[in-house]
Design a protein around this motif. Sequence first.
Motif, PDB file in Angstrom:
ATOM      1  N   ILE A 319       0.838  -1.204   0.000  1.00 29.02           N
ATOM      2  CA  ILE A 319       0.000   0.000   0.000  1.00 29.02           C
ATOM      3  C   ILE A 319       0.872   1.253   0.000  1.00 29.02           C
ATOM      4  N   VAL A 320       1.922   1.244   0.816  1.00 30.70           N
ATOM      5  CA  VAL A 320       2.842   2.388   0.883  1.00 30.70           C
ATOM      6  C   VAL A 320       3.530   2.591  -0.466  1.00 30.70           C
ATOM      7  N   VAL A 321       3.993   1.522  -1.069  1.00 28.35           N
ATOM      8  CA  VAL A 321       4.661   1.603  -2.382  1.00 28.35           C
ATOM      9  C   VAL A 321       3.711   2.178  -3.422  1.00 28.35           C
ATOM     10  N   ASN A 322       2.473   1.701  -3.454  1.00 23.37           N
ATOM     11  CA  ASN A 322       1.474   2.193  -4.407  1.00 23.37           C
ATOM     12  C   ASN A 322       1.186   3.678  -4.200  1.00 23.37           C
ATOM     13  N   PHE A 323       1.097   4.070  -2.931  1.00 23.55           N
ATOM     14  CA  PHE A 323       0.811   5.469  -2.599  1.00 23.55           C
ATOM     15  C   PHE A 323       1.949   6.381  -3.065  1.00 23.55           C
ATOM     16  N   VAL A 324       3.186   5.977  -2.795  1.00 26.19           N
ATOM     17  CA  VAL A 324       4.358   6.768  -3.198  1.00 26.19           C
ATOM     18  C   VAL A 324       4.402   6.917  -4.722  1.00 26.19           C
ATOM     19  N   LYS A 325       4.113   5.850  -5.442  1.00 25.88           N
ATOM     20  CA  LYS A 325       4.119   5.886  -6.913  1.00 25.88           C
ATOM     21  C   LYS A 325       3.079   6.866  -7.442  1.00 25.88           C
TER      22      LYS A 325
END
Length: 332
Positions: A319-325
């Motif tokens: 979720i964090v990776v998706n948000f940062v992207k």
Amino acid sequence: VSGQELWQFFGSFGKIGLIGMAVSAVLLSAFGIILTRYVQLTGISDMDKVVIKKDNKILRGIFVALEVFFLFGVFVIMTAGVGAMLNQVFGLNPLVGSVLFTVCVALTAICGMNGMVTAFSVTVPLLVIMSAVIFAVSGYKNGFSGIDFSISTNENPLLQNWFISAIVFVSYNLFASIGILTPIGKAVQKKSTLYAGIIGGGLLLLIIALGIILTMALNPESVSAQLPMLFAAQSINPVFTFIFAFLLFGGMFGTSVSSVFAIDEFVKSRFKVNKKASVILIVIICLLSFVGSIFGFDKLIGIVYPVCGYLGVAALALIVVNFVKVKIQLKK
């Protein structure tokens, strides 16, 4: 709010467990904001797509199976807890209490999001107040200097130290909340409302948790009870017992309704089922929850929560990776 969960995850480590609780409250708020902001920015409201962005049916299927399993597990634990509570307070057969509880949950879940929000809106503020009152009265009665963490013994092999326990606590709470927060994140229009709600929720959690853990430290006998805070209330007077039992019911009720609601919302969005099929699904979930509750409240907490917490770490990372992207793409 029963005290059983918070003691296993934090109180059992002694004073340093309070630091773990504070860390958990901060992380819960941070991850909650990241999750709901991601939903706002992308418009994605399916819990599997929030975690696994790529169209990988196998991975999404595995995630959904774990999420549904855990949401159902939470409901089972709450059902067992209410059965134990009604037995402890009124001497009612635990199975009878569990049946009555599942009927109430089914009727409310059928009402959808409004029923879920109402259940939390009424009980959470009152639980904050009552937890603080029980701590204050216990401290006045026993003396605040009587706070004793020497009773702290961590016997759960799944929770090795306070830091791991804090991470697992955050992980399984948010893992269970993905299916609940995604439709809410889409419904909330203002960014300020989202921030205020989630940060406020984290603060309320911290107040409740501190009140509960310190109350148990003031009442060492309560640690061995299935519902420690109810035991502490009973040691004060009958009025406190009934008030806290009512609020405890409300807290477990709200948690259960939100879990059933999340499962139902996912099934409706994925399979486009009609209202009648949705009602049947809710009834089946409630029946299965009653069956699972027979295993007992404290045992279920000690196994289901830690296991799902470890499994949920990967979901939170994605979720964090998706948000940062998404944030990087929006800045371009």
